[in-house]
Enzyme design. Structure first.
Site, PDB file in Angstrom:
ATOM      1  CG  HIS A  61      -1.923  -1.088   1.197  1.00 27.29           C
ATOM      2  ND1 HIS A  61      -2.577  -1.633   2.425  1.00 27.29           N
ATOM      3  CD2 HIS A  61      -2.217  -2.048   0.177  1.00 27.29           C
ATOM      4  CE1 HIS A  61      -3.148  -2.687   2.216  1.00 27.29           C
ATOM      5  NE2 HIS A  61      -2.950  -2.757   0.791  1.00 27.29           N
ATOM      6  CE  LYS A  71       1.723   3.896   5.300  1.00 27.30           C
ATOM      7  NZ  LYS A  71       1.603   2.960   4.318  1.00 27.30           N
ATOM      8  CG  ASP A 166      -4.364  -5.669   0.069  1.00 29.24           C
ATOM      9  OD1 ASP A 166      -4.022  -5.804   1.216  1.00 29.24           O
ATOM     10  OD2 ASP A 166      -4.581  -4.592  -0.533  1.00 29.24           O
TER      11      ASP A 166
END
Ligand SMILES: Cc1cn([C@H]2C[C@H](O)[C@@H](COP(=O)(O)OP(=O)(O)O[C@H]3O[C@H](C)C(=O)[C@H](O)[C@H]3O)O2)c(=O)[nH]c1=O
Length: 183
Positions: A61, A71, A166
């Site tokens: 992602h 992140k 996904d």
């Protein structure tokens, strides 16, 4: 401790654990400690996911600009194989990936800058992943690349458990990245 990986910019951060008879205490994130190492990130959202089954695979992602996210990923319980893939057009490592085992036991965290895909597969049941993001969730900017289209050597026994989103993701070969390499 902060270590480089084979992908420039993707770092392994392992905060100190202060053990005593009760267990341990650890500062799981300290902005100044990261900034002292040249890693200046202003996180605005914490995420927490639980994956019940071994072989649960979430990814690959990204959020596109103007809501791209860096992140800082860690494992709150269990064990996982965490992966970043460089998708910055013009990057010398475009399409290259790195995978790191994160677990409650090893206390390792993976720092993933903007311009990289993120995904993981769980290696134990009831694995919890906790991660900080530098921008808020923006569904309109949410994107995915197919998990097995980047040559990643996933530590899998059998088929992974994937979300419908996904399963339908675009292969890397057909993906037009919104990110450009900035040196
Ligand atoms: C990402 C996100 C999701 N959601 C809601 C949207 C859905 O109703 C539900 C599950 O979302 P999703 O299936 O996108 O969750 P994951 O498959 O774990 O996605 C995440 O997994 C990979 C590994 C990532 O790095 C991203 O943070 C994120 O894409 O949570 C929110 O409310 N806020 C959020 O920030």
């Amino acid at each position: 401790m902060i270590e480089e990986t084979s992908l420039p910019g993707v770092m392994i951060v392992t905060p100190a654990r202060h053990g005593d008879a009760r267990g341990f205490f650890s500062e799981s994130w300290n902005r100044q400690r990261m900034a002292d190492a040249g890693l200046v990130y202003d996180f605005v959202q914490d995420n927490h996911s639980l994956s019940m089954r071994v072989g649960t695979l979430r990814g690959l992602h990204f959020q596109s600009p103007p809501h791209a996210q860096a992140k800082l990923v860690r494992c709150g319980r269990g064990r996982l194989f965490d992966v970043a893939v460089d998708i910055r057009k013009g990057s010398p490592t475009y399409g290259k990936w790195v995978g790191v085992e994160l677990s409650f036991e090893n206390g390792r965290q993976l720092l993933i800058p903007e311009g990289f895909l993120h995904g993981f597969v769980t290696l134990e049941p009831e694995t919890e992943v906790v991660y900080k993001c530098t921008d808020y969730y923006a569904p309109d900017c949410d994107g995915a690349v197919l998990w097995d289209s980047c040559g990643i050597e996933w530590p899998l026994e059998g088929e992974p458990l994937l979300s419908d989103k996904d399963l339908r993701a675009v292969p890397l070969s057909d993906f037009d990245s919104p990110f450009d390499f900035k040196g």
